[in-house]
Design a protein around this motif. Structure first.
Motif, PDB file in Angstrom:
ATOM      1  N   TRP A 296       0.948   8.365  13.844  1.00  0.00           N
ATOM      2  CA  TRP A 296      -0.442   7.905  13.701  1.00  0.00           C
ATOM      3  C   TRP A 296      -0.552   6.824  12.636  1.00  0.00           C
ATOM      4  O   TRP A 296      -1.392   5.937  12.735  1.00  0.00           O
ATOM      5  CB  TRP A 296      -1.389   9.073  13.402  1.00  0.00           C
ATOM      6  CG  TRP A 296      -1.618   9.929  14.599  1.00  0.00           C
ATOM      7  CD1 TRP A 296      -1.333  11.257  14.730  1.00  0.00           C
ATOM      8  CD2 TRP A 296      -2.147   9.511  15.871  1.00  0.00           C
ATOM      9  NE1 TRP A 296      -1.651  11.686  15.991  1.00  0.00           N
ATOM     10  CE2 TRP A 296      -2.157  10.642  16.718  1.00  0.00           C
ATOM     11  CE3 TRP A 296      -2.611   8.302  16.368  1.00  0.00           C
ATOM     12  CZ2 TRP A 296      -2.607  10.584  18.039  1.00  0.00           C
ATOM     13  CZ3 TRP A 296      -3.058   8.251  17.680  1.00  0.00           C
ATOM     14  CH2 TRP A 296      -3.056   9.378  18.499  1.00  0.00           C
ATOM     15  N   GLY A 297       0.286   6.879  11.611  1.00  0.00           N
ATOM     16  CA  GLY A 297       0.263   5.837  10.576  1.00  0.00           C
ATOM     17  C   GLY A 297       0.518   4.463  11.172  1.00  0.00           C
ATOM     18  O   GLY A 297      -0.127   3.473  10.797  1.00  0.00           O
ATOM     19  N   VAL A 298       1.435   4.389  12.135  1.00  0.00           N
ATOM     20  CA  VAL A 298       1.751   3.104  12.777  1.00  0.00           C
ATOM     21  C   VAL A 298       0.627   2.699  13.729  1.00  0.00           C
ATOM     22  O   VAL A 298       0.193   1.538  13.743  1.00  0.00           O
ATOM     23  CB  VAL A 298       3.112   3.196  13.512  1.00  0.00           C
ATOM     24  CG1 VAL A 298       3.347   1.963  14.373  1.00  0.00           C
ATOM     25  CG2 VAL A 298       4.248   3.379  12.505  1.00  0.00           C
TER      26      VAL A 298
ATOM     27  N   ALA B 120       0.858  -1.186   0.000  1.00  0.00           N
ATOM     28  CA  ALA B 120       0.000   0.000   0.000  1.00  0.00           C
ATOM     29  C   ALA B 120       0.890   1.230   0.000  1.00  0.00           C
ATOM     30  O   ALA B 120       1.963   1.225   0.604  1.00  0.00           O
ATOM     31  CB  ALA B 120      -0.885  -0.004   1.235  1.00  0.00           C
ATOM     32  N   ASP B 121       0.443   2.256  -0.693  1.00  0.00           N
ATOM     33  CA  ASP B 121       1.219   3.503  -0.721  1.00  0.00           C
ATOM     34  C   ASP B 121       0.275   4.640  -1.098  1.00  0.00           C
ATOM     35  O   ASP B 121      -0.731   4.430  -1.774  1.00  0.00           O
ATOM     36  CB  ASP B 121       2.359   3.406  -1.745  1.00  0.00           C
ATOM     37  CG  ASP B 121       3.541   4.317  -1.407  1.00  0.00           C
ATOM     38  OD1 ASP B 121       4.598   3.807  -0.991  1.00  0.00           O
ATOM     39  OD2 ASP B 121       3.397   5.560  -1.566  1.00  0.00           O
ATOM     40  N   ILE B 122       0.641   5.836  -0.686  1.00  0.00           N
ATOM     41  CA  ILE B 122      -0.150   7.014  -1.055  1.00  0.00           C
ATOM     42  C   ILE B 122       0.125   7.417  -2.501  1.00  0.00           C
ATOM     43  O   ILE B 122      -0.688   8.086  -3.127  1.00  0.00           O
ATOM     44  CB  ILE B 122       0.153   8.177  -0.078  1.00  0.00           C
ATOM     45  CG1 ILE B 122      -0.944   9.232  -0.099  1.00  0.00           C
ATOM     46  CG2 ILE B 122       1.544   8.772  -0.308  1.00  0.00           C
ATOM     47  CD1 ILE B 122      -0.849  10.243   1.043  1.00  0.00           C
TER      48      ILE B 122
ATOM     49  N   ASP C 281      -3.626   6.010   2.411  1.00  0.00           N
ATOM     50  CA  ASP C 281      -2.934   7.040   3.179  1.00  0.00           C
ATOM     51  C   ASP C 281      -2.947   6.567   4.629  1.00  0.00           C
ATOM     52  O   ASP C 281      -4.000   6.558   5.281  1.00  0.00           O
ATOM     53  CB  ASP C 281      -3.679   8.373   3.032  1.00  0.00           C
ATOM     54  CG  ASP C 281      -3.050   9.484   3.870  1.00  0.00           C
ATOM     55  OD1 ASP C 281      -2.129   9.198   4.670  1.00  0.00           O
ATOM     56  OD2 ASP C 281      -3.478  10.639   3.727  1.00  0.00           O
ATOM     57  N   VAL C 282      -1.775   6.174   5.137  1.00  0.00           N
ATOM     58  CA  VAL C 282      -1.730   5.556   6.475  1.00  0.00           C
ATOM     59  C   VAL C 282      -2.139   6.527   7.585  1.00  0.00           C
ATOM     60  O   VAL C 282      -2.492   6.096   8.677  1.00  0.00           O
ATOM     61  CB  VAL C 282      -0.327   4.984   6.800  1.00  0.00           C
ATOM     62  CG1 VAL C 282       0.041   3.842   5.858  1.00  0.00           C
ATOM     63  CG2 VAL C 282       0.750   6.068   6.811  1.00  0.00           C
TER      64      VAL C 282
END
Ligand code: NAD
Length: 269
Positions: free
Chosen positions: A115-117, A35-37, A62-63
Motif C-alpha cells: 500500500w505504501g507504493v 520522507a521517513d516515519i 507514514d507511507v
C-alpha cells in the motif's frame, strides 16, 4: 530524462537505500526531499548529508497512510515548487512461512511494502502530470519480486506485486512523459537486516554483520543510488544492483516455468 535541476522525493530516505539515493542525487545536482516515519533518522541524515536547505528537505511521513503522504507531498511542494522524480522506496523485511506468519505481521508488511507504493503512485502521479515537465517514478521491489524462497512468502508477495504495479503503471503513463522503473536489488548493506539494533550502536552492528555472512556480497546504498540515477536517465524499466546472482535467480525461475510448460504441452519440433 534530463535530470539537471529536477526535484526528487524519496520515501524511506532516513536510512539505507533511500539515504543512498539522496546522496547520489544530491551529488548529481538534483534537489532532494526525503520522507521517513522515523524522525530520529531524518535528523541524522540531514546532519550527515550536509546539504543546503535550498537543495535538501526532510519531512515525516507514514507511507502506509495516504493522508500522511499527501501532507508530506504538500510540504515538499511548498518548499521546492514542483516534484519530478518520486522513489517509493520505504519498506520492511518480514520473514516467515505463508501458512503460519501471524496476521498482524502479514498486514504490516502489506500495508508498508504494497500500500505504501500504491499510495505513492496515487499521491504523486497527478502532481507530476499537473506541471507538464515530465518525470519519473521508481518503485522499490527486490530481487525477491522476481524469485521466491522458502520462508519469504509475505515479503515476496508484496515485492512481486510492486513489480506488477510498476510494469502496468509504465504502460499507463507512457504517453504522459512520465517514466516508471522498478528497483530490484539483490543485497545492499542496510539496517533492514538488523532492525532490532540501535542505528548508533556500531559495535553491535559490526558484530551482527560478521554473523550475517551474506552481507559480504552486499553493495553499498550509494552504489544502489547511483545505479538508480543512471536507470532514470536511460528510462530503464527494471533496475538491478548486480548481474551475477540476480541473473542466476531469474534464470532458475524462467527455467522452472518453461520446464512445467514443456511437460504439460510438449513442444513440437
Ligand atoms: P532500511 O531499513 O535501511 O530503510 C528503510 C526505511 O524505510 C527506514 O528508514 C524506515 O524507517 C523507513 N520506513 C519503514 N516503514 C515506513 C513507513 N511506514 N513510512 C515511511 N517510512 C518507513 O532498509 P533498506 O534496505 O534501505 O530498504 C529500502 C527498500 O529496499 C525496501 O523497500 C526494501 O524492501 C528494499 N530492498 C532492500 C534490499 C537490501 O538488500 N537492503 C534488497 C532488496 C530490496
Amino acid at each position: 530524462m534530463n535530470i539537471a535541476n529536477k526535484v526528487a522525493f524519496i520515501t524511506g530516505g532516513g536510512s539505507g537505500i533511500g539515504r543512498g539515493m539522496a546522496r547520489a542525487f544530491l551529488d548529481a545536482g538534483l534537489k532532494v526531499a526525503i520522507a521517513d516515519i522515523r524522525t530520529d533518522r531524518l535528523e541524522r541524515v540531514k546532519e550527515s548529508l550536509e546539504a543546503d536547505e535550498r537543495d535538501f528537505f526532510a519531512v515525516e511521513a507514514d507511507v502506509s497512510q495516504m493522508d500522511s503522504l499527501e501532507r508530506a507531498a504538500d510540504t515538499a511542494e511548498s518548499h521546492f515548487g514542483k516534484i519530478h522524480i518520486v522513489c517509493n522506496n520505504a519498506g520492511i523485511g518480514v520473514g516467515g512461512p505463508v501458512h503460519s506468519t501471524p496476521m498482524d505481521r502479514w498486514r504490516r508488511v502489506v500495508d508498508i511494502n504494497l500500500w505504501g507504493v500504491v499510495n505513492g503512485c496515487q499521491v504523486f502521479t497527478p502532481r507530476i502530470q499537473s506541471h507538464g515537465e515530465g518525470g519519473h517514478i521508481v518503485n522499490t521491489a527486490s530481487i525477491m519480486g522476481l524469485f521466491t524462497s522458502q520462508g519469504s512468502g509475505p515479503y515476496c508477495a508484496t515485492k512481486f506485486a510492486v513489480v506488477a504495479i510498476s510494469e502496468c503503471l509504465r504502460k499507463e503513463l507512457k504517453e504522459c512523459n512520465i517514466g516508471v522503473s522498478v528497483l530490484c536489488p539483490f543485497i545492499v548493506d542496510t539496517p533492514i537486516f538488523y532492525p532490532d539494533l540501535d542505528d548508533l550502536d556500531i559495535e553491535a552492528i559490526d558484530k551482527r554483520k560478521k554473523q550475517l555472512g551474506f552481507l559480504q556480497h552486499a553493495v553499498t546504498p550509494v552504489f544502489a543510488g547511483e545505479t538508480v540515477l543512471r536507470a532514470i536517465e536511460n528510462n530503464e524499466l527494471y533496475i538491478f544492483t548486480d548481474g551475477n546472482q540476480s541473473r542466476q535467480m531469474i534464470q532458475s525461475r524462467v527455467d522452472r516455468l518453461f520446464e512445467g510448460m514443456d511437460r504439460q504441452w510438449p513442444r513440437e519440433n
